[in-house]
Design an enzyme around this catalytic site. Structure first.
Site, PDB file in Angstrom:
ATOM      1  N   GLN A 121       1.580  -6.009   5.894  1.00  0.00           N
ATOM      2  CA  GLN A 121       1.943  -5.768   4.503  1.00  0.00           C
ATOM      3  C   GLN A 121       3.276  -6.433   4.201  1.00  0.00           C
ATOM      4  O   GLN A 121       3.762  -7.209   5.017  1.00  0.00           O
ATOM      5  CB  GLN A 121       1.992  -4.273   4.229  1.00  0.00           C
ATOM      6  CG  GLN A 121       0.629  -3.597   4.343  1.00  0.00           C
ATOM      7  CD  GLN A 121       0.673  -2.121   3.930  1.00  0.00           C
ATOM      8  OE1 GLN A 121       1.569  -1.654   3.248  1.00  0.00           O
ATOM      9  NE2 GLN A 121      -0.305  -1.378   4.380  1.00  0.00           N
ATOM     10  N   TYR A 127      -6.935  -8.738  12.178  1.00  0.00           N
ATOM     11  CA  TYR A 127      -5.669  -8.441  12.849  1.00  0.00           C
ATOM     12  C   TYR A 127      -5.776  -8.878  14.305  1.00  0.00           C
ATOM     13  O   TYR A 127      -6.829  -8.724  14.934  1.00  0.00           O
ATOM     14  CB  TYR A 127      -5.351  -6.945  12.788  1.00  0.00           C
ATOM     15  CG  TYR A 127      -5.075  -6.426  11.401  1.00  0.00           C
ATOM     16  CD1 TYR A 127      -3.805  -6.536  10.832  1.00  0.00           C
ATOM     17  CD2 TYR A 127      -6.075  -5.819  10.653  1.00  0.00           C
ATOM     18  CE1 TYR A 127      -3.542  -6.059   9.562  1.00  0.00           C
ATOM     19  CE2 TYR A 127      -5.823  -5.334   9.379  1.00  0.00           C
ATOM     20  CZ  TYR A 127      -4.550  -5.463   8.834  1.00  0.00           C
ATOM     21  OH  TYR A 127      -4.302  -4.982   7.569  1.00  0.00           O
ATOM     22  N   GLU A 174       0.847  -1.193   0.000  1.00  0.00           N
ATOM     23  CA  GLU A 174       0.000   0.000   0.000  1.00  0.00           C
ATOM     24  C   GLU A 174       0.881   1.242   0.000  1.00  0.00           C
ATOM     25  O   GLU A 174       1.982   1.238   0.559  1.00  0.00           O
ATOM     26  CB  GLU A 174      -0.904   0.005   1.240  1.00  0.00           C
ATOM     27  CG  GLU A 174      -1.820   1.220   1.320  1.00  0.00           C
ATOM     28  CD  GLU A 174      -2.810   1.152   2.477  1.00  0.00           C
ATOM     29  OE1 GLU A 174      -3.618   2.083   2.618  1.00  0.00           O
ATOM     30  OE2 GLU A 174      -2.778   0.161   3.231  1.00  0.00           O
ATOM     31  N   ASN A 190     -12.303  -0.701  -0.491  1.00  0.00           N
ATOM     32  CA  ASN A 190     -11.597  -1.197   0.690  1.00  0.00           C
ATOM     33  C   ASN A 190     -12.304  -0.761   1.967  1.00  0.00           C
ATOM     34  O   ASN A 190     -12.585   0.429   2.138  1.00  0.00           O
ATOM     35  CB  ASN A 190     -10.163  -0.646   0.712  1.00  0.00           C
ATOM     36  CG  ASN A 190      -9.434  -0.997   1.997  1.00  0.00           C
ATOM     37  OD1 ASN A 190      -8.975  -2.131   2.174  1.00  0.00           O
ATOM     38  ND2 ASN A 190      -9.312  -0.044   2.913  1.00  0.00           N
ATOM     39  N   GLU A 191     -12.594  -1.703   2.835  1.00  0.00           N
ATOM     40  CA  GLU A 191     -13.105  -1.433   4.185  1.00  0.00           C
ATOM     41  C   GLU A 191     -14.169  -0.331   4.212  1.00  0.00           C
ATOM     42  O   GLU A 191     -14.125   0.570   5.055  1.00  0.00           O
ATOM     43  CB  GLU A 191     -11.954  -1.090   5.134  1.00  0.00           C
ATOM     44  CG  GLU A 191     -11.058  -2.261   5.431  1.00  0.00           C
ATOM     45  CD  GLU A 191     -10.009  -1.990   6.505  1.00  0.00           C
ATOM     46  OE1 GLU A 191      -9.900  -0.844   6.981  1.00  0.00           O
ATOM     47  OE2 GLU A 191      -9.280  -2.931   6.864  1.00  0.00           O
ATOM     48  N   GLU A 249      -6.590  -8.951   4.078  1.00  0.00           N
ATOM     49  CA  GLU A 249      -5.714  -8.296   5.054  1.00  0.00           C
ATOM     50  C   GLU A 249      -5.744  -9.147   6.315  1.00  0.00           C
ATOM     51  O   GLU A 249      -6.793  -9.348   6.907  1.00  0.00           O
ATOM     52  CB  GLU A 249      -6.168  -6.873   5.391  1.00  0.00           C
ATOM     53  CG  GLU A 249      -5.887  -5.843   4.317  1.00  0.00           C
ATOM     54  CD  GLU A 249      -6.165  -4.413   4.786  1.00  0.00           C
ATOM     55  OE1 GLU A 249      -5.969  -4.123   5.994  1.00  0.00           O
ATOM     56  OE2 GLU A 249      -6.596  -3.603   3.954  1.00  0.00           O
TER      57      GLU A 249
END
Length: 514
Positions: A353, A243, A26, A171-172, A291
Site C-alpha cells: 500500500q 505478492y 485501505e 475485492n478478492e 495489488e
C-alpha cells in the site's frame, strides 16, 4: 560473459499507461489514520492531511490510488463515512479485527486525492452488500444533483460531483478469508448485475471485475473463466493480485519474482482471449494488477495475527509495517520492469500500500515520515518511464533458480518517448558478482543523461533497511556508463553492482546538417 541487450525504438510492446504507477490506501492498520490523516500533527493542514506524507507521495509519483479496500471494503458501509464527523458511527471492522471511527471517509479521501493529484479508483462492497448499494454510492459520487443521494452529497459539502471513473466490483471474492466470500458462479452473476446497473446510472464508468487473489489459489483459471463468462461484455478490466517473498533463504528465486509475474500476466491474458473469442466479443479486457508488492507474510501469519487477537478490538493497530531491505527494493524494481514489459495487456497497477502498511512511505504518530528502500525504484520508474515500452532481446549469462528455472542474470525493461528520451531499468540478480551490460539501441543516437543505482551500501549487507533515524539505502550515481554512437544507433555499456537495481536516462543527441 555479461549480458547483451538489443532494442529498436521502432519495435514497441505498447504505450506506457500512466495508471501503471498506481498505489493503494485501505482502512487497514495505520494506512489512513496516522498515515495520510492525522489531525493535530505538526505538518497537518486544517483537514488533518499530513503535509510531510503528502510531500513524499508527490515525490513518489503515484497516478491513481485504490480506496477504501482491500479486505476492508467487503464489510464497509459507505454511508458511515459521509456527513458530519461527530455523527458518524463507530463500527467493528471484522476484516482486520479493528475499530473503525469513520472520521475519515469518502469526502475526505476525495479531497486528499485532489491534494495529492491522483485519480481515485473506488471499490464497492460486494461482500455483505451488493447491487443497490453500489448503485447508490455511484449516484452519490457522480450524479450532478436533483436526486436524494446527489443532493445529500451537495449538502455534505461537495457541490460538484466527484466524477470517479474507475470502480472495482468488490475485492478478492475468491478468498475464503473474504467477508462474503463467494464461488465463481455466485460472484460472476453478482458482478454482472452490479455492472449493468452502474452503467445505466453512469455509462462512462470503467469497471474492474475481481480475478484471482494469487496464482497459487486452487481456483485460479477456473475463477477467471467463470467470472468472465458472466461479465466480459460489461467490464473493462480483470484484476489480479500478486505478492512475493523470500522463502527459506532462496534469494535467487526471490530475485526472479518478475519471471513469476510475467507468467501470471500472460496466463491470465490467454484466458481473457479465449473467453472473448468463444463469446464472439470484439473488445479488449485489460489486466489490472491492482495489488502487488513484496511482503514477508510469515511475519504476518506468525506474529501480528496473534497480537491482534490478544490485543482485542483497537483503532488503527500496527499491521504489517514491514521494514524493507535493499534486497526488497531490488525485487520491487524488477516487478516494475515486468509491468512495463506487459503494457500490451496490463492497463493499470497499484502497489499495495502507500503508507505504513507494507508501504514505501512510513510515518510515526506525532513524528516524522521517511522513505523506505522500496520508495526509490517506484519513484524513479514513475518519473522516467514515458512513451512506449520497447521490445528487448536479452542474451548472455543466466542463473538457476529453484522456483523459476533458469533466468537471465539481468532483468531489463526500457521505454522511449516522443521527445527522444530513453529510460532503461536493469536488475542484476547476481548476489556476488558485477555484471557488464552492453545495450544496443537502434534508431536513436543517445547519450547518458542521468544514472541511479540502488545496491548494498558500502559496509552493509543485503538485509540493511532505512529507518526513522538513518537512510543508508538510496539511489547513487552509477559510474563508468559509456555510449558509442554510429549512424544506426547507440551502444551503451554499464557495469552493474551485484544485487542491484539501476535506472539509466538517455537523451537523444540532436544532429544538425551543416
Amino acid at each position: 560473459m555479461g549480458i547483451q541487450i538489443e532494442a529498436d525504438v521502432s519495435e514497441v510492446i505498447g504505450a506506457v499507461p500512466r495508471r501503471l504507477f498506481g498505489s493503494f490506501v485501505e482502512h487497514m492498520g495505520r494506512s489512513v489514520h496516522t498515515g495520510i490523516f492525522e489531525p493535530g500533527h505538526s505538518t497537518s493542514d486544517d483537514r488533518g492531511f499530513r503535509g510531510d506524507v503528502l510531500g513524499l507521495v508527490r515525490e513518489l509519483g503515484p497516478s491513481v490510488v485504490r480506496y477504501p479496500g482491500g479486505n476492508f471494503v467487503s464489510a464497509y458501509r459507505w454511508e458511515d463515512g459521509v456527513g458530519p464527523v461527530e455523527r458518524r458511527p463507530v463500527r467493528l471492522d471484522p476484516a482486520w479485527h479493528s475499530v473503525e471511527s469513520n472520521r475519515f471517509g469518502l469526502h475526505e479521501f476525495a479531497a486528499w486525492a485532489e491534494a495529492a493529484d491522483v485519480e481515485v479508483m473506488y471499490a464497492v462492497n460486494l461482500g455483505t452488500r451488493g447491487v443497490q448499494e453500489a448503485a447508490d454510492v455511484l449516484e452519490y459520487c457522480n450524479h450532478p444533483g436533483g436526486t436524494e443521494l446527489s443532493e445529500r452529497r451537495r449538502a455534505n459539502g461537495a457541490d460538484r460531483p466527484f466524477g470517479f471513473r474507475l470502480w472495482c466490483l468488490g475485492n478478492e471474492m475468491d478468498g475464503p478469508w473474504q467477508v462474503g466470500h463467494k464461488t465463481a458462479e455466485e460472484y460472476g452473476r453478482l458482478a454482472a448485475e452490479t455492472a449493468r446497473l452502474m452503467r445505466m446510472i453512469d455509462p462512462g464508468v470503467e469497471l474492474v471485475v475481481a480475478g484471482s487473489s494469487s496464482r497459487e489459489m486452487p481456483t485460479f483459471g477456473h475463477w477467471e473463466r467463470t467470472v468472465l463468462e458472466h461479465t466480459a461484455a460489461l467490464v473493462d478490466h480483470l484484476s489480479l493480485h500478486a505478492y512475493y517473498q523470500e522463502h527459506n533463504g532462496d534469494v535467487s528465486s526471490y530475485l526472479a519474482s518478475a519471471a513469476a509475474l510475467d507468467g501470471f500476466v500472460r496466463t491470465t491474458a490467454g484466458i481473457i482471449d479465449d473467453v472473448l473469442a468463444k463469446a464472439g466479443l470484439d473488445k479488449k479486457v485489460g489486466i489490472s494488477v491492482d495489488e502487488w508488492n513484496v511482503w514477508d507474510q510469515r511475519h504476518w501469519n506468525d506474529v501480528e495475527q496473534h497480537e491482534l487477537a490478544a490485543g482485542g478490538w483497537r483503532e488503527h493497530p500496527r499491521i504489517i509495517e514491514q521494514d524493507y531491505t535493499v534486497t526488497d527494493a531490488v525485487v520491487v524494481g524488477s516487478l516494475l520492469g515486468s509491468l512495463l514489459r506487459n503494457v500490451d495487456r496490463v492497463t493499470m497497477a497499484n502497489q499495495a500500500q502507500l503508507v505504513n502498511v507494507i508501504a514505501p512511505i512510513r510515518a510515526e504518530p506525532g513524528g516524522p515520515a521517511w522513505r523506505q528502500t522500496t520508495f526509490h525504484p517506484f519513484s524513479l520508474v514513475s518519473s522516467l518511464a514515458e512513451g512506449n515500452s520497447l521490445r528487448l532481446t536479452v542474451t548472455g549469462e543466466t542463473i538457476h533458480t529453484g522456483l523459476h528455472g533458469r533466468v537471465d542474470v539481468v532483468d531489463a525493461a526500457a521505454t522511449f518517448d516522443e521527445n527522444g528520451r530513453c529510460a532503461v531499468f536493469l536488475t542484476n540478480r547476481s548476489t556476488e558478482s558485477e555484471t557488464e551490460v552492453r545495450l544496443r539501441v537502434r534508431g536513436a543516437r543517445l547519450t547518458p543523461d542521468g544514472t541511479w543505482t540502488v545496491a548494498v551500501p558500502d559496509g552493509h549487507h543485503r538485509h540493511v533497511t532505512n529507518s526513522v533515524h538513518t537512510a543508508p539505502v538510496r539511489p547513487v550515481p552509477l559510474p563508468g556508463v559509456t555510449a558509442e554512437r554510429d549512424p544506426e544507433g547507440t551502444t551503451i555499456t554499464a557495469t552493474l553492482p551485484p544485487l542491484s537495481w539501476t535506472a539509466l536516462r538517455l537523451a537523444t543527441v540532436v544532429v544538425r546538417d551543416v
